[in-house]
Design a protein around this motif. Sequence first.
Motif, PDB file in Angstrom:
ATOM      1  N   LYS A 187     -43.813   2.706   9.441  1.00 55.91           N
ATOM      2  CA  LYS A 187     -44.487   2.575   8.159  1.00 55.91           C
ATOM      3  C   LYS A 187     -45.036   1.167   8.094  1.00 55.91           C
ATOM      4  N   THR A 188     -46.258   1.017   7.633  1.00 50.10           N
ATOM      5  CA  THR A 188     -46.901  -0.290   7.609  1.00 50.10           C
ATOM      6  C   THR A 188     -47.136  -0.738   6.167  1.00 50.10           C
ATOM      7  N   TYR A 189     -46.676  -1.947   5.862  1.00 53.40           N
ATOM      8  CA  TYR A 189     -46.858  -2.551   4.542  1.00 53.40           C
ATOM      9  C   TYR A 189     -47.563  -3.892   4.731  1.00 53.40           C
ATOM     10  N   HIS A 190     -48.642  -4.119   4.004  1.00 54.65           N
ATOM     11  CA  HIS A 190     -49.455  -5.313   4.216  1.00 54.65           C
ATOM     12  C   HIS A 190     -49.101  -6.419   3.218  1.00 54.65           C
ATOM     13  N   LEU A 191     -49.090  -7.650   3.736  1.00 54.54           N
ATOM     14  CA  LEU A 191     -48.975  -8.847   2.908  1.00 54.54           C
ATOM     15  C   LEU A 191     -50.143  -9.757   3.228  1.00 54.54           C
ATOM     16  N   GLU A 215     -31.803   1.459   2.666  1.00 55.47           N
ATOM     17  CA  GLU A 215     -30.719   0.722   3.309  1.00 55.47           C
ATOM     18  C   GLU A 215     -30.852   0.829   4.825  1.00 55.47           C
ATOM     19  N   GLU A 216     -30.446  -0.220   5.514  1.00 56.34           N
ATOM     20  CA  GLU A 216     -30.448  -0.276   6.979  1.00 56.34           C
ATOM     21  C   GLU A 216     -31.855  -0.160   7.573  1.00 56.34           C
ATOM     22  N   SER A 217     -32.872  -0.500   6.783  1.00 60.80           N
ATOM     23  CA  SER A 217     -34.232  -0.518   7.326  1.00 60.80           C
ATOM     24  C   SER A 217     -34.343  -1.571   8.419  1.00 60.80           C
ATOM     25  N   ARG A 218     -35.199  -1.295   9.379  1.00 51.11           N
ATOM     26  CA  ARG A 218     -35.529  -2.267  10.419  1.00 51.11           C
ATOM     27  C   ARG A 218     -36.961  -2.729  10.165  1.00 51.11           C
ATOM     28  N   VAL A 219     -37.148  -4.042  10.079  1.00 49.57           N
ATOM     29  CA  VAL A 219     -38.441  -4.581   9.660  1.00 49.57           C
ATOM     30  C   VAL A 219     -38.981  -5.548  10.710  1.00 49.57           C
ATOM     31  N   VAL A 233     -41.931 -18.069   5.539  1.00 45.15           N
ATOM     32  CA  VAL A 233     -40.784 -18.192   4.636  1.00 45.15           C
ATOM     33  C   VAL A 233     -41.051 -17.434   3.337  1.00 45.15           C
ATOM     34  N   ALA A 234     -42.264 -17.548   2.805  1.00 43.42           N
ATOM     35  CA  ALA A 234     -42.610 -16.819   1.578  1.00 43.42           C
ATOM     36  C   ALA A 234     -42.546 -15.314   1.806  1.00 43.42           C
ATOM     37  N   ALA A 235     -43.004 -14.854   2.963  1.00 48.11           N
ATOM     38  CA  ALA A 235     -42.973 -13.424   3.273  1.00 48.11           C
ATOM     39  C   ALA A 235     -41.541 -12.910   3.388  1.00 48.11           C
ATOM     40  N   LEU A 236     -40.690 -13.655   4.071  1.00 49.70           N
ATOM     41  CA  LEU A 236     -39.301 -13.213   4.239  1.00 49.70           C
ATOM     42  C   LEU A 236     -38.540 -13.245   2.919  1.00 49.70           C
ATOM     43  N   ASN A 237     -38.880 -14.177   2.049  1.00 46.87           N
ATOM     44  CA  ASN A 237     -38.239 -14.198   0.727  1.00 46.87           C
ATOM     45  C   ASN A 237     -38.589 -12.939  -0.071  1.00 46.87           C
ATOM     46  N   LEU A 238     -39.821 -12.460   0.062  1.00 46.77           N
ATOM     47  CA  LEU A 238     -40.209 -11.218  -0.603  1.00 46.77           C
ATOM     48  C   LEU A 238     -39.409 -10.037  -0.072  1.00 46.77           C
ATOM     49  N   LEU A 239     -39.142 -10.029   1.224  1.00 47.91           N
ATOM     50  CA  LEU A 239     -38.327  -8.959   1.811  1.00 47.91           C
ATOM     51  C   LEU A 239     -36.893  -9.024   1.301  1.00 47.91           C
ATOM     52  N   LYS A 240     -36.347 -10.225   1.241  1.00 51.75           N
ATOM     53  CA  LYS A 240     -34.965 -10.374   0.774  1.00 51.75           C
ATOM     54  C   LYS A 240     -34.825  -9.935  -0.682  1.00 51.75           C
ATOM     55  N   GLU A 241     -35.850 -10.202  -1.487  1.00 49.08           N
ATOM     56  CA  GLU A 241     -35.823  -9.754  -2.881  1.00 49.08           C
ATOM     57  C   GLU A 241     -35.779  -8.232  -2.984  1.00 49.08           C
ATOM     58  N   ARG A 242     -36.185  -7.553  -1.923  1.00 48.75           N
ATOM     59  CA  ARG A 242     -36.221  -6.081  -1.911  1.00 48.75           C
ATOM     60  C   ARG A 242     -35.082  -5.479  -1.110  1.00 48.75           C
ATOM     61  N   GLY A 243     -34.036  -6.259  -0.885  1.00 51.81           N
ATOM     62  CA  GLY A 243     -32.811  -5.721  -0.306  1.00 51.81           C
ATOM     63  C   GLY A 243     -32.675  -5.804   1.190  1.00 51.81           C
ATOM     64  N   GLN A 248     -31.721  -7.665   9.623  1.00 56.31           N
ATOM     65  CA  GLN A 248     -32.547  -6.458   9.691  1.00 56.31           C
ATOM     66  C   GLN A 248     -34.003  -6.775  10.029  1.00 56.31           C
ATOM     67  N   ILE A 249     -34.308  -8.068  10.173  1.00 52.67           N
ATOM     68  CA  ILE A 249     -35.687  -8.515  10.361  1.00 52.67           C
ATOM     69  C   ILE A 249     -35.873  -9.090  11.757  1.00 52.67           C
ATOM     70  N   LYS A 250     -37.012  -8.775  12.369  1.00 56.28           N
ATOM     71  CA  LYS A 250     -37.441  -9.457  13.582  1.00 56.28           C
ATOM     72  C   LYS A 250     -38.878  -9.932  13.354  1.00 56.28           C
TER      73      LYS A 250
END
Length: 302
Positions: A187-191, A215-219, A233-243, A248-250
């Motif tokens: 699934k592709t989500y654009h920033l 839960e347990e998404s791989r991003v 850093v701004a992009a990863l903070n947005l991901l963390k705000e969404r659980g 879970q991130i690479k």
Amino acid sequence: MIESKMMAPASYPSSSSIHFTCLRCPSGSPCISSASPFLKFFNSTIPGPYLKKHPQILSSNPPRRRSFVTSSSTRAQMAATEEKPISQDRMLVFVPPHPLIKHWVSVLRNEQTPCPIFRNAMAELGRLLMYEASRDWLPTIMGEIQSPMGVASVEFIDPREPVMVVPILRAGLALAEHASSILPATKTYHLGFSRDEETLQPTIYLNKLPDKFPEESRVLVVDPMLATGGTIVAALNLLKERGIDNNQIKVISAVAAPPALQKLSENFPGLHVYTGIIDPTVNDKGFIIPGLGDAGDRSFGT
């Protein structure tokens, strides 16, 4: 401290410390590589009624380590590494030593490389880095199928758990171009971020992230240039705000520099970064030196 690993092709035994002072799917469904044929093939190969009749045949498996035949010197390196386990709260930076990765980085660096070839090189580099990043990371399903010569035990990537791909516009589109061809389900989500040329601070202009990730998404976060670190850093903070947790991130990048890696290490322990090369510095305009110039401009010619 950032843990950097120059990866061996199979087992990545060596490590050393480095010190630093566009694709959208309808109805929210996952994108399957080669459109829907993979899912159709998967469903026709191991049909639902068969699974209900033989539930023991099919099982979901978490990513697991493969076994490899290694030389005595490699085994010694691996043993030395195992004696010093890497802390799970450290960020790891992987620089795969594959010659094709070095080749495509070299093509990208060349100021004479024309726009179409530059964009193709970025896409090929992204394909290789995503291949390395997905090693031992994807959930699988095991079962049995009928081959032309007999019954065979098989293992598929589980299409029910798509990898979330987050390209950071606009240069991230080129690096992530082959994501859906190398990964069976995505699934592709654009920033979209723009950077102030004076302050070098990022401003978001497009956010297509969901309110909450499963839960347990791989991003996979795809950003070609990790320079000052503000955008990633701004992009990863947005991901963390969404659980989403750090582990879970690479992050996939073409070129990385110490300022960005230092910020990531300080803010996201446990994160994994895969990059084509680490360059030594960033200039006062926020460009990596020697780098490869403006990746967005060179990818799209504007």
